[in-house]
Design a protein around this motif. Structure first.
Motif, short mmCIF file in Angstrom:
data_model
loop_
_atom_site.label_atom_id
_atom_site.label_comp_id
_atom_site.label_asym_id
_atom_site.label_seq_id
_atom_site.Cartn_x
_atom_site.Cartn_y
_atom_site.Cartn_z
N SER A 7 116.56 33.51 11.88
CA SER A 7 118.02 33.47 11.91
C SER A 7 118.47 32.03 12.12
N GLU A 8 119.69 31.76 11.72
CA GLU A 8 120.25 30.41 11.86
C GLU A 8 121.08 30.32 13.12
N HIS A 9 120.86 29.27 13.90
CA HIS A 9 121.62 29.00 15.12
C HIS A 9 122.37 27.68 14.95
N TRP A 10 123.18 27.34 15.93
CA TRP A 10 123.93 26.09 15.84
C TRP A 10 123.01 24.88 15.79
N TYR A 11 121.80 25.01 16.33
CA TYR A 11 120.91 23.86 16.43
C TYR A 11 119.91 23.75 15.27
N ASN A 12 119.89 24.70 14.34
CA ASN A 12 118.95 24.59 13.22
C ASN A 12 119.61 24.87 11.87
N PRO A 13 120.68 24.15 11.54
CA PRO A 13 121.31 24.34 10.23
C PRO A 13 120.32 23.97 9.12
N PRO A 14 120.49 24.53 7.94
CA PRO A 14 119.53 24.27 6.84
C PRO A 14 119.31 22.80 6.55
N TYR A 15 120.36 21.98 6.57
CA TYR A 15 120.17 20.57 6.20
C TYR A 15 119.21 19.86 7.16
N ALA A 16 119.11 20.36 8.40
CA ALA A 16 118.27 19.69 9.40
C ALA A 16 116.81 20.13 9.34
N ILE A 17 116.53 21.28 8.73
CA ILE A 17 115.16 21.80 8.75
C ILE A 17 114.55 21.99 7.37
N ASP A 18 115.34 21.88 6.30
CA ASP A 18 114.84 22.24 4.98
C ASP A 18 113.66 21.40 4.52
N LEU A 19 113.65 20.11 4.83
CA LEU A 19 112.53 19.28 4.38
C LEU A 19 111.22 19.76 5.00
N LEU A 20 111.20 19.94 6.31
CA LEU A 20 109.98 20.40 6.97
C LEU A 20 109.63 21.82 6.54
N LYS A 21 110.61 22.68 6.50
CA LYS A 21 110.39 24.08 6.14
C LYS A 21 109.72 24.22 4.78
N HIS A 22 110.26 23.54 3.78
CA HIS A 22 109.75 23.72 2.42
C HIS A 22 108.46 22.94 2.18
N ILE A 23 108.27 21.84 2.88
CA ILE A 23 106.98 21.14 2.78
C ILE A 23 105.87 22.04 3.30
N LEU A 24 106.16 22.75 4.40
CA LEU A 24 105.12 23.59 5.01
C LEU A 24 104.86 24.87 4.21
N MET A 25 105.63 25.14 3.20
CA MET A 25 105.31 26.25 2.30
C MET A 25 104.15 25.90 1.38
N ASN A 26 103.83 24.62 1.32
CA ASN A 26 102.67 24.16 0.55
C ASN A 26 101.44 24.18 1.46
N ASP A 27 100.39 24.84 1.04
CA ASP A 27 99.21 25.04 1.89
C ASP A 27 98.57 23.72 2.33
N LYS A 28 98.56 22.74 1.44
CA LYS A 28 97.92 21.47 1.78
C LYS A 28 98.69 20.75 2.87
N PHE A 29 100.02 20.75 2.77
CA PHE A 29 100.84 20.13 3.81
C PHE A 29 100.77 20.93 5.11
N LYS A 30 100.74 22.24 4.99
CA LYS A 30 100.68 23.09 6.18
C LYS A 30 99.40 22.82 6.97
N GLU A 31 98.29 22.70 6.27
CA GLU A 31 97.01 22.41 6.94
C GLU A 31 97.06 21.05 7.62
N ARG A 32 97.63 20.06 6.94
CA ARG A 32 97.71 18.73 7.51
C ARG A 32 98.60 18.71 8.75
N PHE A 33 99.70 19.43 8.70
CA PHE A 33 100.62 19.47 9.84
C PHE A 33 99.93 20.11 11.04
N ILE A 34 99.20 21.19 10.83
CA ILE A 34 98.52 21.87 11.92
C ILE A 34 97.47 20.96 12.55
N LYS A 35 96.72 20.26 11.74
CA LYS A 35 95.68 19.37 12.26
C LYS A 35 96.27 18.16 12.97
N GLN A 36 97.41 17.71 12.49
CA GLN A 36 98.02 16.53 13.09
C GLN A 36 98.64 16.87 14.45
#
Length: 332
Positions: free
Chosen positions: A303-332
């Protein structure tokens, strides 16, 4: 008043601090009381509730952020290192409605004869000259630790996230003790020029959603719909500094900084990659966020709250939909 060697009458402007021992550096400001103090000075700012149920009404000159002339002295190790005439104005957002206000000091050669504040303001930086310095109260943390924002920035430095350097000082205004403040860098064009050696016009710095910048907006449009493309990882990696962005996102998430959405600063040199600056974290680490799943709300929110509007999270959210980026983020 005193007479110089030629017998002309001169007026001394400044502060003598007598029989007071401070281990911290001292910044002493001299201001026109009518311009600074109540009832009509720039230090007056508060909010009045709207009886009709709308947004509060702002009252006072603090909200205008218009400068007044002032005299500033900088004492380090009990020695006067710099003094000059400056522009002084209020600094910040909604905290201008609090009792204590953050202040911005600016050297203006065209107005006051000196274009730089020549002082080594920060231990961790080699620079000895600044046009702007901020005296920050620690924002929303001013009546609690008074050092949260500064302390978290120091932690972020250790993982190579760009931050605002800081140093605690004692502030005097017209000879009156004004409490401990934090000298901070001002993140503007000067910040990037002296930090990275970039020339004016050779880099971009944007705030908030970033959508006013066509290059960045096209990047967001791309990641929203192309995370399954075979070259997605390479194309995104060519546009942003992935390690910097992940480290920035990790610390914002770890400290549950719910105010990050309006305090986003990012930049890139011509032909380079986007990088992020940890800008304002004085609302982070609050007890009322202990039970929130902040990493979920910043990545794949249900759900969307006042502190997580789409413009603030979309870059991270959609990058992490890619398995290679998701794996790198978890390891980092």
């Amino acid at each position: 008043s005193y007479r110089d060697n030629e017998g002309r009458i001169k007026n001394f402007v400044g502060n003598y601090i007598v029989n007071q021992k401070h281990n911290l550096p001292i910044v002493a400001l001299t201001v026109d009381p009518n311009d600074f103090f109540p009832p009509n000075g720039i230090y007056v700012g508060y909010m009045v509730a709207d009886t009709a149920g709308g947004n509060p009404r702002t009252v006072g000159r603090a909200w205008d952020k218009q400068p007044i002339a002032a005299h500033a002295q900088f004492f380090f190790n009990n020695d006067l290192k710099e003094e000059l005439e400056i522009d002084l104005k209020t600094y910040g957002g909604m905290t201008l409605g609090w009792n204590e206000k953050s202040l911005q000091m600016s050297a203006r050669k065209e107005l006051h004869g000196k274009g730089k504040i020549n002082v080594k303001a920060f231990r961790q930086l080699p620079y000895r000259s600044y046009q702007h310095l901020v005296l920050r109260t620690s924002g929303n943390d001013q009546n609690k630790t008074r050092l949260k924002d500064m302390s978290i920035s120091m932690v972020a430095d250790d993982i190579n996230v760009n931050t605002k350097a800081s140093r605690s000082v004692v502030l005097y205004v017209n000879g009156v003790y004004w409490g401990i403040h934090n000298i901070r860098e001002k993140v503007n064009g000067d910040y990037y020029r002296y930090r990275f050696g970039w020339k004016k016009g050779s880099f971009w710095e944007i705030q908030g959603s970033g959508f006013r910048d066509k290059t960045y907006k096209s990047l967001i449009d791309y990641v929203r719909t192309h995370h399954e493309d075979t070259d997605f990882y390479e194309r995104v990696s060519d546009s942003i500094d992935v390690e910097n962005f992940f480290n920035y996102s990790i610390i914002e998430t770890f400290i549950s900084n719910m105010d990050y959405r309006g305090n986003i600063r990012f930049f890139k040199p011509s032909g380079g990659k986007w990088k992020w600056v940890l800008y304002d974290v004085d609302i982070a680490c609050r007890h009322d966020f202990l039970n929130r799943n902040f990493i979920r709300d910043r990545t794949f929110p249900i759900s969307e709250h006042w502190y997580n509007p789409p413009y603030a999270i979309d870059l991270l959210k959609h990058i992490l939909m890619n398995d290679k980026f998701k794996e790198r983020f978890i390891k980092q």
